[in-house]
Motif scaffolding. Sequence first.
Motif, PDB file in Angstrom:
ATOM      1  N   GLU A 288      13.856   4.179  22.482  1.00  0.00           N
ATOM      2  CA  GLU A 288      13.445   3.863  23.856  1.00  0.00           C
ATOM      3  C   GLU A 288      14.339   4.600  24.866  1.00  0.00           C
ATOM      4  O   GLU A 288      13.855   5.192  25.824  1.00  0.00           O
ATOM      5  N   HIS A 289      15.625   4.528  24.611  1.00  0.00           N
ATOM      6  CA  HIS A 289      16.593   5.209  25.463  1.00  0.00           C
ATOM      7  C   HIS A 289      16.360   6.721  25.466  1.00  0.00           C
ATOM      8  O   HIS A 289      16.349   7.369  26.514  1.00  0.00           O
ATOM      9  N   ALA A 290      16.135   7.264  24.279  1.00  0.00           N
ATOM     10  CA  ALA A 290      15.906   8.705  24.135  1.00  0.00           C
ATOM     11  C   ALA A 290      14.650   9.132  24.896  1.00  0.00           C
ATOM     12  O   ALA A 290      14.607  10.208  25.491  1.00  0.00           O
ATOM     13  N   THR A 291      13.662   8.272  24.877  1.00  0.00           N
ATOM     14  CA  THR A 291      12.395   8.579  25.552  1.00  0.00           C
ATOM     15  C   THR A 291      12.593   8.645  27.062  1.00  0.00           C
ATOM     16  O   THR A 291      12.112   9.571  27.723  1.00  0.00           O
ATOM     17  N   ARG A 292      13.325   7.672  27.589  1.00  0.00           N
ATOM     18  CA  ARG A 292      13.596   7.672  29.033  1.00  0.00           C
ATOM     19  C   ARG A 292      14.361   8.928  29.427  1.00  0.00           C
ATOM     20  O   ARG A 292      14.048   9.589  30.412  1.00  0.00           O
ATOM     21  N   ARG A 293      15.381   9.242  28.636  1.00  0.00           N
ATOM     22  CA  ARG A 293      16.190  10.431  28.912  1.00  0.00           C
ATOM     23  C   ARG A 293      15.316  11.700  28.865  1.00  0.00           C
ATOM     24  O   ARG A 293      15.403  12.568  29.730  1.00  0.00           O
ATOM     25  N   GLN A 294      14.459  11.773  27.854  1.00  0.00           N
ATOM     26  CA  GLN A 294      13.610  12.949  27.676  1.00  0.00           C
ATOM     27  C   GLN A 294      12.668  13.133  28.875  1.00  0.00           C
ATOM     28  O   GLN A 294      12.434  14.255  29.322  1.00  0.00           O
ATOM     29  N   GLN A 295      12.154  12.025  29.378  1.00  0.00           N
ATOM     30  CA  GLN A 295      11.234  12.105  30.532  1.00  0.00           C
ATOM     31  C   GLN A 295      11.948  12.615  31.774  1.00  0.00           C
ATOM     32  O   GLN A 295      11.385  13.375  32.555  1.00  0.00           O
ATOM     33  N   ILE A 296      13.184  12.193  31.943  1.00  0.00           N
ATOM     34  CA  ILE A 296      13.973  12.648  33.102  1.00  0.00           C
ATOM     35  C   ILE A 296      14.230  14.151  32.987  1.00  0.00           C
ATOM     36  O   ILE A 296      14.067  14.894  33.957  1.00  0.00           O
ATOM     37  N   ILE A 297      14.588  14.589  31.810  1.00  0.00           N
ATOM     38  CA  ILE A 297      14.865  16.016  31.600  1.00  0.00           C
ATOM     39  C   ILE A 297      13.597  16.843  31.788  1.00  0.00           C
ATOM     40  O   ILE A 297      13.616  17.896  32.429  1.00  0.00           O
ATOM     41  N   ALA A 298      12.494  16.350  31.259  1.00  0.00           N
ATOM     42  CA  ALA A 298      11.227  17.091  31.351  1.00  0.00           C
ATOM     43  C   ALA A 298      10.787  17.281  32.799  1.00  0.00           C
ATOM     44  O   ALA A 298      10.071  18.231  33.123  1.00  0.00           O
ATOM     45  N   ALA A 299      11.246  16.398  33.693  1.00  0.00           N
ATOM     46  CA  ALA A 299      10.821  16.461  35.095  1.00  0.00           C
ATOM     47  C   ALA A 299      11.695  17.390  35.933  1.00  0.00           C
ATOM     48  O   ALA A 299      11.442  17.575  37.118  1.00  0.00           O
ATOM     49  N   ASN A 300      12.716  17.985  35.332  1.00  0.00           N
ATOM     50  CA  ASN A 300      13.686  18.739  36.133  1.00  0.00           C
ATOM     51  C   ASN A 300      14.109  20.052  35.454  1.00  0.00           C
ATOM     52  O   ASN A 300      14.789  20.030  34.436  1.00  0.00           O
ATOM     53  N   PRO A 301      13.721  21.188  36.034  1.00  0.00           N
ATOM     54  CA  PRO A 301      14.030  22.482  35.405  1.00  0.00           C
ATOM     55  C   PRO A 301      15.530  22.710  35.181  1.00  0.00           C
ATOM     56  O   PRO A 301      15.933  23.272  34.164  1.00  0.00           O
ATOM     57  N   GLU A 302      16.350  22.247  36.117  1.00  0.00           N
ATOM     58  CA  GLU A 302      17.797  22.430  35.982  1.00  0.00           C
ATOM     59  C   GLU A 302      18.316  21.694  34.736  1.00  0.00           C
ATOM     60  O   GLU A 302      19.163  22.208  34.003  1.00  0.00           O
ATOM     61  N   LEU A 303      17.779  20.490  34.506  1.00  0.00           N
ATOM     62  CA  LEU A 303      18.181  19.727  33.323  1.00  0.00           C
ATOM     63  C   LEU A 303      17.632  20.354  32.050  1.00  0.00           C
ATOM     64  O   LEU A 303      18.287  20.351  31.011  1.00  0.00           O
ATOM     65  N   GLN A 304      16.438  20.908  32.141  1.00  0.00           N
ATOM     66  CA  GLN A 304      15.869  21.603  30.977  1.00  0.00           C
ATOM     67  C   GLN A 304      16.758  22.786  30.584  1.00  0.00           C
ATOM     68  O   GLN A 304      16.989  23.041  29.407  1.00  0.00           O
ATOM     69  N   GLU A 305      17.245  23.509  31.582  1.00  0.00           N
ATOM     70  CA  GLU A 305      18.136  24.638  31.296  1.00  0.00           C
ATOM     71  C   GLU A 305      19.424  24.157  30.648  1.00  0.00           C
ATOM     72  O   GLU A 305      19.925  24.758  29.701  1.00  0.00           O
TER      73      GLU A 305
ATOM     74  N   MET B  68      34.589   6.627  15.103  1.00  0.00           N
ATOM     75  CA  MET B  68      33.650   7.760  15.094  1.00  0.00           C
ATOM     76  C   MET B  68      32.217   7.294  15.369  1.00  0.00           C
ATOM     77  O   MET B  68      31.563   7.771  16.271  1.00  0.00           O
ATOM     78  N   ALA B  69      31.792   6.262  14.612  1.00  0.00           N
ATOM     79  CA  ALA B  69      30.397   5.813  14.737  1.00  0.00           C
ATOM     80  C   ALA B  69      30.045   5.485  16.188  1.00  0.00           C
ATOM     81  O   ALA B  69      29.029   5.939  16.700  1.00  0.00           O
ATOM     82  N   LEU B  70      30.937   4.744  16.847  1.00  0.00           N
ATOM     83  CA  LEU B  70      30.631   4.338  18.218  1.00  0.00           C
ATOM     84  C   LEU B  70      30.603   5.533  19.163  1.00  0.00           C
ATOM     85  O   LEU B  70      29.758   5.609  20.047  1.00  0.00           O
ATOM     86  N   ASP B  71      31.517   6.464  18.934  1.00  0.00           N
ATOM     87  CA  ASP B  71      31.535   7.676  19.752  1.00  0.00           C
ATOM     88  C   ASP B  71      30.240   8.445  19.608  1.00  0.00           C
ATOM     89  O   ASP B  71      29.667   8.916  20.570  1.00  0.00           O
ATOM     90  N   VAL B  72      29.813   8.542  18.370  1.00  0.00           N
ATOM     91  CA  VAL B  72      28.583   9.287  18.109  1.00  0.00           C
ATOM     92  C   VAL B  72      27.408   8.617  18.805  1.00  0.00           C
ATOM     93  O   VAL B  72      26.503   9.271  19.297  1.00  0.00           O
ATOM     94  N   ILE B  73      27.463   7.297  18.873  1.00  0.00           N
ATOM     95  CA  ILE B  73      26.327   6.568  19.438  1.00  0.00           C
ATOM     96  C   ILE B  73      26.233   6.738  20.963  1.00  0.00           C
ATOM     97  O   ILE B  73      25.208   6.474  21.557  1.00  0.00           O
ATOM     98  N   THR B  74      27.291   7.246  21.573  1.00  0.00           N
ATOM     99  CA  THR B  74      27.169   7.510  23.006  1.00  0.00           C
ATOM    100  C   THR B  74      26.454   8.842  23.272  1.00  0.00           C
ATOM    101  O   THR B  74      26.378   9.303  24.387  1.00  0.00           O
ATOM    102  N   LEU B  75      25.941   9.438  22.225  1.00  0.00           N
ATOM    103  CA  LEU B  75      25.141  10.661  22.333  1.00  0.00           C
ATOM    104  C   LEU B  75      24.147  10.568  23.464  1.00  0.00           C
ATOM    105  O   LEU B  75      23.387   9.620  23.547  1.00  0.00           O
ATOM    106  N   ALA B  76      24.159  11.598  24.267  1.00  0.00           N
ATOM    107  CA  ALA B  76      23.105  11.744  25.243  1.00  0.00           C
ATOM    108  C   ALA B  76      22.889  10.488  26.076  1.00  0.00           C
ATOM    109  O   ALA B  76      21.775  10.141  26.424  1.00  0.00           O
ATOM    110  N   GLY B  77      23.966   9.827  26.388  1.00  0.00           N
ATOM    111  CA  GLY B  77      23.827   8.645  27.242  1.00  0.00           C
ATOM    112  C   GLY B  77      23.198   7.458  26.558  1.00  0.00           C
ATOM    113  O   GLY B  77      22.691   6.558  27.215  1.00  0.00           O
ATOM    114  N   MET B  78      23.237   7.456  25.229  1.00  0.00           N
ATOM    115  CA  MET B  78      22.534   6.396  24.536  1.00  0.00           C
ATOM    116  C   MET B  78      23.474   5.344  23.970  1.00  0.00           C
ATOM    117  O   MET B  78      23.444   5.022  22.800  1.00  0.00           O
TER     118      MET B  78
END
Lengths: 209, 209
Positions: free
Chosen positions: B120-137, B1-11
């Motif tokens: 750090e990973h979450a920050t990179r992911r967040q920046q990518i999403i923030a740059a793209n309306p389709e991903l924001q949706e 479970m723990a490892l599965d959870v850690i793959t959250l959001a590509g992390m």
Amino acid sequence: MALDVITLAGMTPGAIEYREDMARWQPDARGRLQEAALTLYDERGFDDTTVTQIAEHAGLSKRTFFRYFTDKREVLFAGSKDLEELMVTEVARAPESTAPLDGMIAALDAAAAIFEPLREHATRRQQIIAANPELQERELIKLASLAGALAQALRRRGVAEAPAILTAEAGITVFRIAFERWVEHANRRELQPLIHEALEELRAVTAQP
Amino acid sequence: MALDVITLAGMTPGAIEYREDMARWQPDARGRLQEAALTLYDERGFDDTTVTQIAEHAGLSKRTFFRYFTDKREVLFAGSKDLEELMVTEVARAPESTAPLDGMIAALDAAAAIFEPLREHATRRQQIIAANPELQERELIKLASLAGALAQALRRRGVAEAPAILTAEAGITVFRIAFERWVEHANRRELQPLIHEALEELRAVTAQP
């Protein structure tokens, strides 16, 4: 302004009249297209209705359709910019001493006054959206954009960023809950008191234990 | 479970290691694809990156990519079901006397513990999403679905429908605000206290005047 606002979400009062006495009175092309779309989405489902069919049903051309709407989905959300304007204006004009949530509630009350005479129309629209995940997603995006605009309106009143977002999002959730209760056919209560009821429920769940 | 959870959001933590010492250690294919996607979205933009390029960058085939992800958007949201499960479990196991919002906060705290080492990973992911309306949706839809699942978990504890929805939606807004503060580079505070800070801000805006 009033008439523009009333075209919210495809709820042109003209479109309602049209069904009641089609021979006597012809509403505007926009309203006829909205009403035709609602009727066909209801009868055949959203996915199985084409723009050509909507235009035909309204006695208009496909070209006229695209003069008013970018696609068949937008027919159901055509009034959202007007709704946003109305609510943002209401937040902006609340007295300076108004607490953020009270400003938000003033905006919801203003929206309620517009929606109140359109319950039947709103109910039909809601049923169509509830039957289609793509439309639900669109509704979600429109509501998020509305919350964003209201948070911005609160910020312009000097509310800090986080409280502005929290207030706007909470207000939209309150509205959603009240709106769902309002469109339930068995429930004949008016929208505005339902909003205030949901607000009290929000206050109860967030109160310090 | 723990490892599965850690793959959250590509992390996937493996994916992080991969950049640091590629020659010494090969993480799983899933993690390599997620890391390759994040790197390319960052460098070229989401729209200008293809699945073929992601697979190549990870040293894997396109077929392998589609074994793990339905499309290039899903790479960024692959962990959302695991996150939902974790949070729903947390709501379910809170003591019976727990107030709805406290159950929700317990779920947010559990999520925070998972995210904390992955800033750090979450920050990179967040920046990518923030740059793209389709991903924001897409993010919006995932968060709404998470709120829906949490509202349902609260209902299973006997919470009425409206308070359950209000609590879940408020909790998600609190999390969003805290998460945004957490990924800001200048801000080195941990996620969990940021969640509790945002919760206090929510309580302040909804308090009876």
